[in-house]
Design an enzyme around this catalytic site. Structure first.
Site, PDB file in Angstrom:
ATOM      1  CE  LYS A  41      -3.009  -2.403   3.257  1.00 25.60           C
ATOM      2  NZ  LYS A  41      -3.080  -2.650   4.693  1.00 25.60           N
ATOM      3  N   GLY A  42       2.113   1.069   0.380  1.00 27.73           N
ATOM      4  CA  GLY A  42       2.983   2.219   0.641  1.00 27.73           C
ATOM      5  C   GLY A  42       3.128   3.192  -0.503  1.00 27.73           C
ATOM      6  CD  GLU A  96       7.958  -0.757  -3.188  1.00 27.48           C
ATOM      7  OE1 GLU A  96       7.246   0.082  -2.594  1.00 27.48           O
ATOM      8  OE2 GLU A  96       8.127  -1.906  -2.772  1.00 27.48           O
ATOM      9  CG  ASP A  97       6.843   2.191   0.154  1.00 26.26           C
ATOM     10  OD1 ASP A  97       7.590   1.373  -0.423  1.00 26.26           O
ATOM     11  OD2 ASP A  97       6.182   1.893   1.163  1.00 26.26           O
ATOM     12  CG  ASP A 100      15.203  -1.433   4.079  1.00 19.62           C
ATOM     13  OD1 ASP A 100      16.065  -0.633   4.440  1.00 19.62           O
ATOM     14  OD2 ASP A 100      14.767  -2.327   4.829  1.00 19.62           O
ATOM     15  CE  LYS A 128      15.032   3.392   5.689  1.00 18.59           C
ATOM     16  NZ  LYS A 128      14.525   2.378   6.652  1.00 18.59           N
ATOM     17  CG  PHE A 149      11.116   2.537  10.579  1.00 15.26           C
ATOM     18  CD1 PHE A 149      11.332   1.360   9.896  1.00 15.26           C
ATOM     19  CD2 PHE A 149       9.813   2.997  10.731  1.00 15.26           C
ATOM     20  CE1 PHE A 149      10.264   0.625   9.393  1.00 15.26           C
ATOM     21  CE2 PHE A 149       8.734   2.275  10.221  1.00 15.26           C
ATOM     22  CZ  PHE A 149       8.975   1.086   9.552  1.00 15.26           C
ATOM     23  CG  ASP A 156       3.121   0.694   7.391  1.00 10.39           C
ATOM     24  OD1 ASP A 156       3.949   0.492   6.479  1.00 10.39           O
ATOM     25  OD2 ASP A 156       2.758  -0.197   8.170  1.00 10.39           O
ATOM     26  NE  ARG A 162      -0.297   1.733   5.060  1.00  5.03           N
ATOM     27  CZ  ARG A 162       0.735   0.981   4.689  1.00  5.03           C
ATOM     28  NH1 ARG A 162       1.696   1.500   3.953  1.00  5.03           N
ATOM     29  NH2 ARG A 162       0.830  -0.277   5.048  1.00  5.03           N
TER      30      ARG A 162
HETATM   31  P1  IMP Z   1      13.147  -4.282   0.712  1.00  2.91           P
HETATM   32  O1  IMP Z   1      13.769  -3.244  -0.169  1.00  2.91           O
HETATM   33  O2  IMP Z   1      12.834  -5.560   0.030  1.00  2.91           O
HETATM   34  O3  IMP Z   1      13.961  -4.485   1.974  1.00  2.91           O
HETATM   35  O4  IMP Z   1      11.720  -3.840   1.216  1.00  2.91           O
HETATM   36  C1  IMP Z   1      11.318  -2.555   1.258  1.00  2.91           C
HETATM   37  C2  IMP Z   1       9.996  -2.534   1.984  1.00  2.91           C
HETATM   38  O5  IMP Z   1      10.207  -2.503   3.404  1.00  2.91           O
HETATM   39  C3  IMP Z   1       9.270  -1.255   1.643  1.00  2.91           C
HETATM   40  O6  IMP Z   1       8.412  -1.438   0.549  1.00  2.91           O
HETATM   41  C4  IMP Z   1       8.553  -0.944   2.932  1.00  2.91           C
HETATM   42  O7  IMP Z   1       7.295  -1.576   2.944  1.00  2.91           O
HETATM   43  C5  IMP Z   1       9.416  -1.521   4.012  1.00  2.91           C
HETATM   44  N1  IMP Z   1      10.295  -0.498   4.640  1.00  2.91           N
HETATM   45  C6  IMP Z   1      11.644  -0.435   4.566  1.00  2.91           C
HETATM   46  N2  IMP Z   1      12.131   0.631   5.237  1.00  2.91           N
HETATM   47  C7  IMP Z   1      11.045   1.277   5.739  1.00  2.91           C
HETATM   48  C8  IMP Z   1      10.892   2.472   6.540  1.00  2.91           C
HETATM   49  O8  IMP Z   1      11.837   3.189   6.917  1.00  2.91           O
HETATM   50  N3  IMP Z   1       9.615   2.813   6.852  1.00  2.91           N
HETATM   51  C9  IMP Z   1       8.525   2.084   6.462  1.00  2.91           C
HETATM   52  N4  IMP Z   1       8.626   0.960   5.725  1.00  2.91           N
HETATM   53  C10 IMP Z   1       9.879   0.551   5.368  1.00  2.91           C
HETATM   54 MG    MG Z   2       6.410  -1.400   0.180  1.00  2.51          MG
END
Ligand code: IMP
Ligand code: MG
Length: 173
Positions: A41-42, A96-97, A100, A128, A149, A156, A162
């Site tokens: 949803k992000g 994407e939001d 990470d 990040k 974070f 969220d 959100r």
């Molecule tokens: P990754 O890149 O596969 O580790 O996943 C990223 C997902 O982790 C994002 O789509 C978010 O849903 C969640 N996420 C990572 N860092 C944050 C943060 O700082 N705040 C909120 N959600 C986060």
């Molecule tokens: Mg996400």
């Protein structure tokens, strides 16, 4: 309920940057159409704001995926809601939001490539880079942020915050 939110990126800054990304995308795809895939949803807030700033024809679709689980992750991502439309032959932009570790996007992009889009690019509101485990090519980045974070503008903490119009850092106490 002990967390406090410290503003990292003001609403005006976020909106101005998203507008720039929309203008860049409009130039890059001049004479073409783009098909935005919003990752629920992000990315909802980012995807809709971005779509409003794109001047070439835009279509929208949504996908919901579950994050990898546990620590011994294979990087596999479960699709909770698949796309409604085929992407074959389309200029796909996955929105994407935040990126990470990169695991979710790495898996998703590979899976979507198999569906034979004309092109596929990735756009994220936040990145990040310090947290990256898997290399992902990101074409459009709103802001690179430190390893903290964050919430707001779609992101969220435990499904809360959100709706904040700015990006804030959660201060746990
Ligand atoms: P990754 O890149 O596969 O580790 O996943 C990223 C997902 O982790 C994002 O789509 C978010 O849903 C969640 N996420 C990572 N860092 C944050 C943060 O700082 N705040 C909120 N959600 C986060
Ligand atoms: Mg996400």
């Amino acid at each position: 309920m002990a967390e406090k939110i410290k503003v990292l990126l003001k609403e005006e800054e976020v909106l101005a940057r998203v507008k720039e990304l929309g203008e860049q995308i409009s130039k890059d795809y001049a004479g073409e159409e783009v098909h935005i895939i919003c990752i629920l949803k992000g990315a909802v807030f980012m995807a809709t704001e971005l779509a409003k700033r794109i001047t070439v024809p835009v279509s929208l679709d949504f996908m919901s995926v579950s994050s990898y689980q546990g620590t011994t992750s294979t990087g596999a991502v479960k699709i909770i809601k698949d796309l409604d439309h085929i992407i074959e032959g389309k200029n796909v932009i996955v929105v994407e939001d935040i990126i990470d570790t990169g695991r979710t996007l790495d898996y998703l992009i590979k899976m979507l490539r198999n569906r034979k889009p004309k092109s596929i690019r990735l756009c994220t509101l936040l990145d990040k880079p310090d947290r990256r485990v898997v290399d992902v090519d990101v074409d459009y980045v709103g802001f690179e942020i430190p390893d903290e974070f964050v919430v707001g503008f779609g992101l969220d903490y435990d499904q809360k915050y959100r709706n904040l119009p700015f990006i804030g850092v959660v201060e746990f106490s």
